[in-house]
Design an enzyme around this catalytic site. Structure first.
Site, short mmCIF file in Angstrom:
data_model
loop_
_atom_site.label_atom_id
_atom_site.label_comp_id
_atom_site.label_asym_id
_atom_site.label_seq_id
_atom_site.Cartn_x
_atom_site.Cartn_y
_atom_site.Cartn_z
N MET A 79 55.57 -14.09 35.67
CA MET A 79 55.05 -13.22 34.60
C MET A 79 53.74 -13.80 34.05
SD MET A 79 58.24 -11.45 32.74
CE MET A 79 58.59 -12.72 31.57
N LYS A 99 65.08 -23.16 36.42
CA LYS A 99 65.20 -23.01 34.96
C LYS A 99 65.92 -21.70 34.62
CE LYS A 99 61.97 -22.13 31.78
NZ LYS A 99 62.59 -21.25 30.78
N GLY A 130 55.24 -25.53 36.24
CA GLY A 130 56.47 -25.02 36.84
C GLY A 130 56.16 -23.97 37.90
N HIS A 131 55.27 -23.02 37.54
CA HIS A 131 54.89 -21.99 38.52
C HIS A 131 54.17 -22.62 39.71
CE1 HIS A 131 54.80 -19.59 34.64
NE2 HIS A 131 55.67 -18.92 35.37
N SER A 144 56.40 -20.68 29.80
CA SER A 144 55.23 -20.06 29.17
C SER A 144 55.48 -19.91 27.67
CB SER A 144 54.97 -18.68 29.79
OG SER A 144 54.82 -18.82 31.18
N GLN A 177 62.31 -5.64 31.65
CA GLN A 177 63.30 -6.71 31.48
C GLN A 177 63.33 -7.27 30.05
OE1 GLN A 177 61.27 -9.25 34.56
NE2 GLN A 177 61.84 -10.92 33.20
N LEU A 184 50.42 -19.13 33.79
CA LEU A 184 50.97 -20.09 34.75
C LEU A 184 50.87 -21.54 34.26
CD1 LEU A 184 49.53 -18.53 38.03
CD2 LEU A 184 51.73 -18.09 36.93
N HIS A 185 51.94 -22.28 34.53
CA HIS A 185 51.99 -23.70 34.16
C HIS A 185 52.49 -24.49 35.38
CE1 HIS A 185 56.26 -22.98 33.86
NE2 HIS A 185 56.06 -22.03 32.96
O1 PAF Z 1 61.26 -15.38 36.07
C1 PAF Z 1 60.36 -14.56 35.79
O2 PAF Z 1 59.25 -14.93 35.43
C2 PAF Z 1 60.65 -13.07 35.88
O3 PAF Z 1 61.95 -12.79 35.47
C3 PAF Z 1 60.38 -12.49 37.27
C4 PAF Z 1 61.29 -13.07 38.33
C5 PAF Z 1 58.92 -12.74 37.65
C6 PAF Z 1 60.59 -10.97 37.27
O4 PAF Z 1 59.77 -10.34 36.34
#
Ligand code: PAF
Length: 270
Positions: free
Chosen positions: A30, A150, A36-37, A187, A62, A33-34
């Protein structure tokens, strides 16, 4: 690095790469970015993906009413630079309008693993996650997709979706990346004041101290005395996510707690 906003163009590009025999990895995020990503991108590289597609999309479906959808941190420019530096070969930045067309009416619901934990506290959350992730799988047809531990329940729910809906890909779970203090990277950490960050450390410290036969009541007390408001502290079977009375091998202990207004999650596999 290719940058896509149009789902159709991404889909066409991925299909052509696949036809050319390239191994595709998807890293859904989403944004904001840090480390972890970035570790998810590293994981994709280590698994020898030829194309690493990072999706950056704050998925409105979501978020529950009253959650932080509007204020969720966003920084497209920085995300692009980080993806490029980390070795992504494509980035997908869709808009809510081109992901969810007018009168969108089809959703994916997982009805077992998503019942408890975050699913019980955030109604509709996993329906939103499964729907967007299924769409991303259909757009990219990856050989594998990488998710962080996480969000442990999320990984299990997505694995079940892949199994039950016959998606042809592997789900790879990458370990939790922590700040030097132990705080799990997120984030949402950007919402925390210095004082709140200090309080939050009770979560990672408490989880790290757990051993087989540890009492969850001790963890509960540690979190409360640090000034956190507990959403849940649960020990579950790591595969079925069914509640377990005792902390034991093969379990996962998960915490969700409010630090001021910020909801933090973390977990440990025993
Ligand atoms: O973990 C996330 O950042 C979100 O739930 C994902 C998997 C990108 C779906 O929007």
């Amino acid at each position: 690095m290719k940058v896509f906003t149009d789902p159709k163009k991404l889909q066409k590009w991925c299909a052509a790469r696949k036809l050319a025999g390239r191994k595709i990895a998807l890293v859904p995020t989403m944004g904001y970015l840090h480390e972890g990503h970035l570790s998810l991108i590293q994981k994709a590289k280590a698994k020898r993906a030829d194309e690493i597609v990072v999706s950056v999309f704050v998925n409105p479906v979501q978020f529950c009413p009253g959650e932080d959808y509007e204020k969720y941190p966003r920084d497209e420019k920085a995300d692009l630079a980080k993806c490029r530096a980390a070795g992504a070969t494509a980035v997908f930045f869709p808009t809510p309008k081109n992901m969810y067309l007018d009168r969108h009416s089809v959703y994916v619901c997982e009805e077992d693993l998503s019942k408890g934990l975050c699913g019980a506290r955030r109604p509709g959350h996993f329906r939103g996650v499964c729907t967007v992730v299924a769409k991303l799988f259909n757009l990219t047809h990856p050989d594998f997709a990488v998710f962080g531990q996480k969000d442990y329940q999320q990984v299990q729910v997505i694995r079940r979706m892949v199994r039950d809906l016959n998606f042809d890909l592997d789900i790879v779970m990458a370990p939790i990346v922590r700040e030097p203090s132990g705080l799990a990277r997120s984030s949402r950490n950007t919402y925390l004041s210095a004082e709140e960050k200090e309080k939050a450390l009770a979560i990672s410290r408490g989880l790290r101290a757990l051993k087989p036969n540890s009492k969850l009541s001790t963890l509960n007390s540690q979190l409360k005395s640090a000034g956190l408001r507990i959403d849940y502290v649960e020990c579950v079977d790591a595969q079925t996510l069914e509640p377990r009375k005792k902390v034991a091998k093969g379990c996962c202990v998960l915490v969700a707690a409010y630090d001021g207004k910020t909801r933090l999650i973390d977990n440990i596999l025993i």
